[in-house]
Scaffold this active site. Sequence first.
Site, short mmCIF file in Angstrom:
data_model
loop_
_atom_site.label_atom_id
_atom_site.label_comp_id
_atom_site.label_asym_id
_atom_site.label_seq_id
_atom_site.Cartn_x
_atom_site.Cartn_y
_atom_site.Cartn_z
N ASP A 72 0.82 -1.21 0.00
CA ASP A 72 0.00 0.00 0.00
C ASP A 72 0.86 1.27 0.00
O ASP A 72 0.42 2.30 -0.48
CB ASP A 72 -0.96 0.01 1.20
CG ASP A 72 -2.20 -0.84 0.92
OD1 ASP A 72 -2.64 -0.87 -0.26
OD2 ASP A 72 -2.72 -1.48 1.84
N GLU A 152 -7.21 -10.08 15.34
CA GLU A 152 -5.87 -9.51 15.45
C GLU A 152 -5.82 -7.98 15.34
O GLU A 152 -4.86 -7.37 15.74
CB GLU A 152 -4.91 -10.16 14.45
CG GLU A 152 -5.36 -10.06 13.02
CD GLU A 152 -4.33 -10.66 12.06
OE1 GLU A 152 -3.42 -11.36 12.52
OE2 GLU A 152 -4.46 -10.38 10.87
N CYS A 384 16.74 -6.19 -11.57
CA CYS A 384 17.33 -6.95 -10.46
C CYS A 384 17.69 -8.37 -10.93
O CYS A 384 18.63 -8.53 -11.68
CB CYS A 384 16.40 -6.92 -9.26
SG CYS A 384 17.31 -6.99 -7.72
N LEU A 385 16.90 -9.38 -10.56
CA LEU A 385 17.21 -10.73 -11.04
C LEU A 385 17.19 -10.75 -12.58
O LEU A 385 17.93 -11.50 -13.21
CB LEU A 385 16.19 -11.73 -10.49
CG LEU A 385 16.52 -13.20 -10.73
CD1 LEU A 385 17.78 -13.60 -9.96
CD2 LEU A 385 15.37 -14.11 -10.31
N HIS A 510 15.51 -1.25 -8.42
CA HIS A 510 14.08 -1.36 -8.76
C HIS A 510 13.51 0.01 -9.13
O HIS A 510 12.94 0.70 -8.28
CB HIS A 510 13.30 -1.92 -7.56
CG HIS A 510 13.58 -3.36 -7.32
ND1 HIS A 510 12.87 -4.36 -7.93
CD2 HIS A 510 14.51 -3.97 -6.54
CE1 HIS A 510 13.33 -5.53 -7.53
NE2 HIS A 510 14.33 -5.32 -6.69
N GLU A 512 10.88 0.69 -10.60
CA GLU A 512 9.41 0.74 -10.50
C GLU A 512 8.94 1.40 -9.21
O GLU A 512 7.82 1.91 -9.16
CB GLU A 512 8.81 -0.66 -10.66
CG GLU A 512 9.07 -1.64 -9.52
CD GLU A 512 10.35 -2.44 -9.67
OE1 GLU A 512 11.30 -1.93 -10.32
OE2 GLU A 512 10.42 -3.56 -9.12
#
Length: 540
Positions: A72, A152, A384-385, A510, A512
């Site tokens: 979020d 919870e 990344c990967l 990253h 993004e």
Amino acid sequence: MQPKYLFVTGGVVSSLGKGLTTASIGAVLEGMGLKVAILKLDPYLNVDPGTMNPFQHGEVYVTDDGAEADLDLGHYFRFTNAPLTRSANVTSGQIYNSVLRRERKGDYLGQTVQVIPHITDEIKQRILECARQDETTDIVLVEIGGTVGDIESLPILEAIRQFRQQRPGECLNLHLTYVPYLEAAGEVKTKPTQHSVQTLRSIGIIPDIILCRCRTPLSQEIKDKISLFCSVERGAVIDAADVKQTIYELPLRLHEEGIDQLICKLLKLQHCESDLSPWKEIVRKVSHPTNSVTVGVIGKYVTHQDAYKSLYEALNHGAIALGLSLQIKTFEADKVLKDGTVDESLKGCDGYLVPGGFGERGWLGKIESAKYCREKKIPYFGICLGMQALVIEFARNVAGIKEANSTEVDPTTHAPLISLLSEQEGVAELGGTMRLGAYPCLIEEGSRAYSIYGKPKIYERHRHRYEFNNRYTDSLERAGLKFSGLFEERKLVEIAEVEGHPWMIGVQYHPEFLSKPTEPHPLFISFVQAMLDYKTSVNG
Ligand code: GLN
């Protein structure tokens, strides 16, 4: 001035889009010139979502200061300018962790440590911490994860009840519910909303605003009914009907429903017209695309729609910036191979993206996909990967380093092109080895990356353990792989680009996480443009 607080709870069902709604409310309030801070309170006991499976929890969003946070926060980032650091996401795990640590230190000596007041005090403290990040904050939006009625989330809701009681007139509760349409009855049903408001009231929280998620706008009659049964002021029941084209319509819809006016009235904030022109412009562009492109995303978690949330959004931002519509086709990396090469089913996209990921499954599929893109000169974006796959493929098939591999996949490889820094430097594992958060990267002038970013120094966010091994820099560069971005201080490779290819770029970070619809990331714009160019060249 003391900031005001808006608490957002959710009822009836999960996945109502509470995060998106909170972010959109933030956008509307910022449009009025208010300074907004946002906090996500998550009821689960993990200290952070970093260790949770993306299949269960979706993407792990990373902040500049290296917090592994709930997805979020990505919505908050894309819709607002709220400060997003580790104080913006607090889990019950963190709360209990600090209370228990203090208990062991003897800070509560003599006392019985209890949910009320110790846990609830800690929660209230975290809310204040988020507010204090910036003394000019006008309003703090606090989103409570989970659904009202969950066992919870009780301590969090109790903390909010107390917080609100201690600050009369300064807090609001917005309850987001679901008003389903029953096909068989041919009408919408308000009962689930009534029940969830009852549950909330039994905890001691009386909602001030009820925001109803629904398929189509609600009639005044239905809104009046909810208002009557839930004891909420008539004008404070508003609807959030499903948006048609893009989630970026949501701030506009909420504004039309008068949410800004309502919040200002209830919190006694000065109301002025919200300037939402950037959002209008985005919606206009989405509604009138001039062309379309299709990107193939080859990953491990593609079956979970939230696992690459920021990535899909960033791709969309690139398309919106260029006035295009974008189709995203997903491929499971371990299913794209047939007899060792990429299957026919993979083909046909205008470009491919291999996102971040962990572990061995699908590794070969990613490498072969990179090979396919390199050989056919189709745009390839490795993140990344995905960058590591690009490098290994290039090493194996162009530079002739047949055994090239990442030690993540093959710890005993004789050609560890991607490995842990501890392995590269011959030091023992020190623990906490993940490179997390924003790092500076210097970009080589004259490179493709330089022309994309248009500047020599950038900051991008990281989340990985393995790094390119500089022992292999020369042999790969000689074969035509350019390392155009570097984290100078430790000489770590951040960007690799294949020379002579129309668009084949891998980045260790990253990008993004830093793309907004209002400020699309340059790499994504450039990648989408490359896909359009490719499509045009193929179709003649
Ligand atoms: N598994 C790889 C690493 O740890 C890549 C991580 C990622 O893609 N986020 O380096």
